[in-house]
Design an enzyme around this catalytic site. Structure first.
Site, short mmCIF file in Angstrom:
data_model
loop_
_atom_site.label_atom_id
_atom_site.label_comp_id
_atom_site.label_asym_id
_atom_site.label_seq_id
_atom_site.Cartn_x
_atom_site.Cartn_y
_atom_site.Cartn_z
N GLU A 118 -5.71 -0.09 4.13
CA GLU A 118 -5.83 -0.06 2.61
C GLU A 118 -6.26 -1.61 2.26
OE1 GLU A 118 -6.13 2.44 1.21
OE2 GLU A 118 -4.80 3.99 1.76
N HIS A 141 1.89 -0.81 -1.51
CA HIS A 141 1.82 0.59 -1.41
C HIS A 141 2.70 1.38 -0.55
CE1 HIS A 141 0.03 4.49 -0.65
NE2 HIS A 141 -0.32 4.21 0.67
N HIS A 143 5.02 5.36 -0.28
CA HIS A 143 4.81 6.86 -0.29
C HIS A 143 6.22 7.38 -0.83
CE1 HIS A 143 1.78 6.90 3.30
NE2 HIS A 143 1.23 6.31 2.36
N HIS A 214 -0.62 11.03 -2.64
CA HIS A 214 -0.52 9.92 -1.51
C HIS A 214 0.53 8.98 -1.73
CE1 HIS A 214 -2.98 6.87 0.81
NE2 HIS A 214 -1.95 6.98 1.05
P1 13P Z 1 -1.83 1.55 7.39
O1 13P Z 1 -0.88 1.63 8.71
O2 13P Z 1 -3.34 1.23 8.02
O3 13P Z 1 -1.26 0.21 6.56
O4 13P Z 1 -1.84 2.66 6.61
C1 13P Z 1 -0.87 3.20 5.98
C2 13P Z 1 -0.89 4.03 4.63
O5 13P Z 1 0.13 4.41 4.03
C3 13P Z 1 -2.52 4.14 4.27
O6 13P Z 1 -2.62 4.71 3.20
ZN ZN Z 2 -0.83 5.54 2.09
#
Ligand code: 13P
Ligand code: ZN
Length: 269
Positions: A118, A141, A143, A214
């Site tokens: 990302e 970022h 989840h 996401h």
């Molecule tokens: P990475 O392992 O490349 O950081 O990706 C994790 C992710 O949450 C992608 O949206």
């Molecule tokens: Zn992600």
């Protein structure tokens, strides 16, 4: 020897990333390699660091980011786990510097760990923040289960519908996430299109935006503060769900209560 040896201020920032990474794992928001963190560490770069050779070939960012000239970042590694980063941040992330063309970067330390997939979103957002003169230096970022679940319903994807519900669950949520929760429609993870849409949403004056189905993307002065904003929002989502599970739609704070809170604490919107 690590680049962090004898660099206490820089180490303290990366220790915060490791601490937050552990919280993300403990909350169940960081399955496998889920989520990523980058921090702009340019203010902690010294001459000794500038003299270090690269340990990777130059790699393209995928976009040109003029504000990042001379900038350095710590980035979670792609495919790396938050729970591993919590123990060993320099084996599960790396320090990169942006090359003078503002379109490529190279890895400088400690190990040639490729940055997060990302990276286009993270670096585009840092570029935007610098252009705005923002003091924000961290982007996160992750989840978060309940916030992601909300984005599976059209109702909650409408502008500021989720914000109003989340703010009204508990006064702290508006106090500590005063700009609310922006919405970015579903786009391919790691794409430049997602990066551009993220900036458009942040530019509407949000610190935290949802990537539909996401995760969230949050910015703040440091990674701990970015985490706190996501944490208060997700707490509100949990309170909403708890009420629904008890068999009723929660009342939420009234408009008058929200207005009083905003007036007394000087909150925007
Ligand atoms: P990475 O392992 O490349 O950081 O990706 C994790 C992710 O949450 C992608 O949206
Ligand atoms: Zn992600």
């Amino acid at each position: 020897m690590s680049i962090l040896t004898n660099r206490q201020a820089l180490k303290a920032e990366i220790d915060k990333v490791a601490e937050v990474a552990l919280y993300l794992w403990q909350k169940g928001w960081a399955e496998r390699n889920g989520g990523n963190i980058t921090i702009n560490i340019t203010e902690w770069v010294d001459d000794g660091m500038r003299a270090l050779p690269a340990i990777s070939e130059p790699r393209g960012i995928g976009t040109v980011l003029p504000q990042l000239q001379g900038c350095w970042f710590y980035c979670k590694g792609t495919g790396k786990r938050m729970r591993d980063l919590a123990r060993a941040p320099m084996q599960n992330g790396s320090i990169i510097r942006i090359l003078p063309d503002c379109a490529h970067y190279e890895i400088v330390a400690d190990e040639p760990v490729a940055p997060t997939s990302e990276l286009p979103s993270h670096l585009s957002v840092h570029n935007y923040l610098l252009a705005k003169g923002s003091p924000y230096r961290a982007s996160l970022h992750t989840h978060p289960i309940e916030l992601v679940a909300l984005t599976h319903s059209k109702k909650w994807r409408q502008k500021d519908v989720a914000t109003r519900m989340l703010w009204s669950m508990i006064p702290e949520t508006k106090a500590f996430c005063p700009r609310g929760l922006g919405m970015v429609p579903y786009m391919l993870p790691s794409s430049v299109e997602l990066a551009d849409a993220t900036i458009r949403a942040i530019d509407e004056d949000y610190d935290v935006v949802m990537w539909e189905k996401h995760g969230v993307f949050a910015v703040d002065v440091d990674v701990m503060s970015a985490f706190d904003q996501v944490d208060v929002l997700n707490k509100s989502a949990l309170i909403y769900i708890a009420a629904r599970n008890m068999g009723f739609e929660p009342d939420g704070m009234t408009d008058a209560q929200m207005k009083e809170l905003s007036d007394v604490f000087g909150l925007p919107k």
